[in-house]
Write an enzyme that holds these catalytic residues in place. Structure first.
Site, PDB file in Angstrom:
ATOM      1  CE  LYS A 410      -2.309   2.367   3.573  1.00  0.00           C
ATOM      2  NZ  LYS A 410      -3.588   3.010   4.945  1.00  0.00           N
ATOM      3  CD1 TRP A 510     -12.598  -0.778   0.372  1.00  0.00           C
ATOM      4  CD2 TRP A 510     -13.339  -2.056   1.838  1.00  0.00           C
ATOM      5  NE1 TRP A 510     -13.733  -1.231  -0.126  1.00  0.00           N
ATOM      6  CE2 TRP A 510     -14.688  -1.738   1.075  1.00  0.00           C
ATOM      7  CE3 TRP A 510     -14.075  -1.736   2.986  1.00  0.00           C
ATOM      8  CZ2 TRP A 510     -15.355  -2.545   1.133  1.00  0.00           C
ATOM      9  CZ3 TRP A 510     -15.169  -2.257   2.941  1.00  0.00           C
ATOM     10  CH2 TRP A 510     -15.834  -2.843   2.531  1.00  0.00           C
ATOM     11  CG  HIS A 511      -6.961   1.668   4.268  1.00  0.00           C
ATOM     12  ND1 HIS A 511      -5.561   1.583   4.022  1.00  0.00           N
ATOM     13  CD2 HIS A 511      -8.254   1.311   4.280  1.00  0.00           C
ATOM     14  CE1 HIS A 511      -6.282   0.936   5.052  1.00  0.00           C
ATOM     15  NE2 HIS A 511      -7.059   0.114   4.963  1.00  0.00           N
ATOM     16  CE1 TYR A 512     -14.886   5.743   0.578  1.00  0.00           C
ATOM     17  CE2 TYR A 512     -13.798   3.658   0.214  1.00  0.00           C
ATOM     18  CZ  TYR A 512     -14.636   4.640   0.315  1.00  0.00           C
ATOM     19  OH  TYR A 512     -15.920   3.932   0.502  1.00  0.00           O
TER      20      TYR A 512
END
Length: 607
Positions: A410, A510-512
């Site tokens: 990531k 999913w870390h927007y």
């Protein structure tokens, strides 16, 4: 190879959903479906979104005020059969209109999901629990002592030390072997090196979400309505009495489409608080008339405040990965071990155990056309390519013994960002979101660094027993390139260029975040600049993603800001009201968390 491809299709979204919170036969007497709500209600605080920040915020504010939570989704305890890790695949493959996860596709051609359930993203994510880096806390201007106490408050209910088994142990040892040092053991703290982080899964594999923190709410003063979709926030007109527009209530719809209203009680301290997440909060700001004026007018929305920064700064940490088949069975595990290289712009994580994810792969194949149509963009995947992918999914049904896991990187930050715009005036429709993955060259360099670390890890002696010796890393790279992990085009050079591989196979973790950023849309106290009576307290305010995984910090922020907000309110003696509670609730934790000094009016709440 077809079996391997099928398994990888199944696990691609391993990190994009999970099981819901577990409390046996848990029932909060203050949680109801919005269909039973009266046409008009009055509260001190109206919280829009019962998610990762909204639940701890509501539990805290309820100690000294009346609180209404409006959650568009259902209950993780009652409405969904998603109580443990084994239900992961069926959860993420559920694309029905009222599922816990709502699929969307960014304008970049990347599949994504937003939560639609009490507890928010903490009910459908990979469960990893880790603090923000110290620099993040300092840059935010937060009180470090209160931050620590707020983390402690969250962890007393929902965080655990994971049981690390063979796959996770092998990745841990390989990270240390390739130089991701030092080894820090188990810790919630963000520290350089290799560590075992926390998890919101207990030792029985049951998930605990932000919704569990409502057990600390005062049941006399809090109300949660489920399947309550907020249509817009109501504002007073700017005039002599109000120098700025002021939020005074909301309009919401129940599951039957009946519109109802919630108003703030007359007190200048009372507020509407948006905790609807990085998509929901900027979307509702725009639907309520706060945003870029030209964009709002194009949708026929009355402009309350021309604020061009609403919807800007939308960022999503890019994720790229390799699937590694294993010659031996491995455990089902989500994120537990993480590598934080001090000299790289990336994090390394892993997950394993694929058989439970087959149902997601079936759902992907079944609903691909639906997802494709949502994107509104041409797909690089031909009908022949998609047919082959579907064949591999069905082939998996004949052989469920193949095991393995994914190793992912990531990118930190990231520096690249885009924007969010309305597609329609319906709050139920997904907005159009562009994240501009790898627009900044530093993000792309971070991905390349991370992929090189993954390759070194796979080749490390510590990992040898969990991979096929005859299967080279190049075969794993080629496998990824032949799977429809997104709607982006594939380039011939991506099999030999890590830069192009990153661009072609990028996915979300999913870390927007962004859309209502601090210093641009809200101030340091999370008040919306230019209006009164409105705050935003969630990941949409972040300038970057905190630490390796944001959920711990988002839950902490709900508790932190709830405590800060209550500092200006007079104390209330709730213990005198204890007799109005059902007997089973008179000894609930909410009461034990109100210290005696609070009852005597000397302190409002224990941070």
């Amino acid at each position: 190879m077809r079996f391997i491809a099928a398994l990888l299709l199944a696990v691609i979204f391993l990190l994009h959903g999970s099981c819901s919170s577990f409390i046996a036969a848990q029932h909060f007497p203050f949680v109801h479906d919005a269909t039973v709500a009266p046409p008009v209600v009055y509260f001190d605080y109206i919280i829009i979104g019962g998610g990762t920040a909204g639940c701890p915020l509501a539990a805290t504010l309820s100690q000294n005020a009346t609180v209404l939570v409006l959650e568009r989704g259902g209950s993780p305890y009652r409405d969904f059969n998603i109580t443990n890790v084994g239900n992961f695949g069926s959860t993420i493959s559920d694309t029905s209109p009222h599922s816990a996860s709502q699929i969307f596709i960014s304008e970049d051609g990347v599949y994504n999901t937003r939560a639609r359930v009490l507890g928010g993203g903490s009910a459908i994510n990979a469960g990893f629990y880790s603090h923000a880096e110290p620099e993040f806390v300092r840059d935010a201007g937060w009180d470090e002592d209160l931050v620590r106490r707020s983390y402690d408050w969250v962890e007393s209910k929902v965080a655990f030390e994971p049981q690390v088994k063979q796959w996770q142990s092998a990745v841990r040892d390989a990270l240390v072997e390739i130089g991701v040092l030092p080894y820090n053991g188990f810790t919630y703290n963000h520290v350089d090196g290799t560590k075992i982080g926390g998890t919101i899964f207990d030792d029985q594999g049951h998930r605990h979400t932000a919704a569990d923190l409502l057990e600390y709410a005062n049941p006399l003063t809090v109300k949660v309505y489920l399947h309550a979709t907020v249509a817009r926030i109501l504002f007073t007109n700017k005039g002599r009495q109000w120098p700025k527009p002021r939020a005074y209530g909301v309009v919401f719809e129940d599951a039957l489409g009946i519109r109802k209203r919630a108003f703030l009680r007359p007190n200048p301290q009372n507020e509407v608080i948006l905790t609807a997440g990085a998509l929901g909060s900027p979307q509702l700001m725009m639907l309520s008339g706060i945003g870029p004026a030209l964009h709002l007018k194009s949708h026929g929305i009355h402009v309350v405040l021309d604020q061009p920064n609403v919807g800007q700064g939308m960022a999503d940490n890019p994720m790229n990965l390799l699937y590694v088949p294993s010659p031996v069975p491995v455990e089902i595990s989500l994120i537990q071990v993480v590598g934080i290289p001090s000299n790289q712009n990336t994090y390394i994580e892993t997950a394993s155990g694929l058989s439970f994810a087959y149902s997601w792969a079936q759902g992907f194949a079944r609903d691909y056309v639906t997802f494709f149509n949502q994107s509104g963009k041409p797909s690089s995947l031909t009908a022949e390519t998609m047919a082959r992918a579907i064949d591999t999914v069905h082939a998996y049904a004949a052989n469920t013994s193949l095991k393995g896991g994914v190793i992912l990187e990531k990118v930190r930050g990231p520096l690249s960002s885009g924007d969010l715009k309305l597609r329609s005036r319906s709050p139920r429709d997904n907005p159009a979101v562009t994240f501009n993955y790898f627009k900044d060259p530093q993000d792309l360099r971070g991905c390349v660094e991370g992929m090189r670390s993954i390759i070194n890890l796979i080749n490390a002696p510590s990992f040898a027993r969990l991979r096929y010796a005859h299967l080279p890393v190049q075969a794993l790279v080629d496998l990824m390139l032949n799977l429809p992990v997104n709607l982006r085009p594939r380039h011939v050079s991506s099999s030999i260029s890590l830069e192009q591989f990153c661009i072609d196979t990028v996915m979300t973790i999913w870390h927007y975040h962004g859309g209502c950023q601090v210093g641009k849309v809200v101030d340091q106290d999370y008040r919306v600049v230019g209006v009164d009576g409105l705050r935003v307290i969630d990941g949409s305010t972040f300038l970057k993603s905190p630490g390796t995984n944001p959920q711990a910090t988002v839950m902490m922020l709900g508790r932190y800001m709830g405590t800060r907000i209550l500092q200006g309110r007079p104390p209330v003696n709730w213990r005198r009201l204890q007799g109005r509670l059902p007997a089973s609730w008179r000894r609930r934790p909410w009461l034990s968390h109100v210290p005696k000094k609070n009852m005597q009016g000397k302190e409002r709440i224990r941070p």
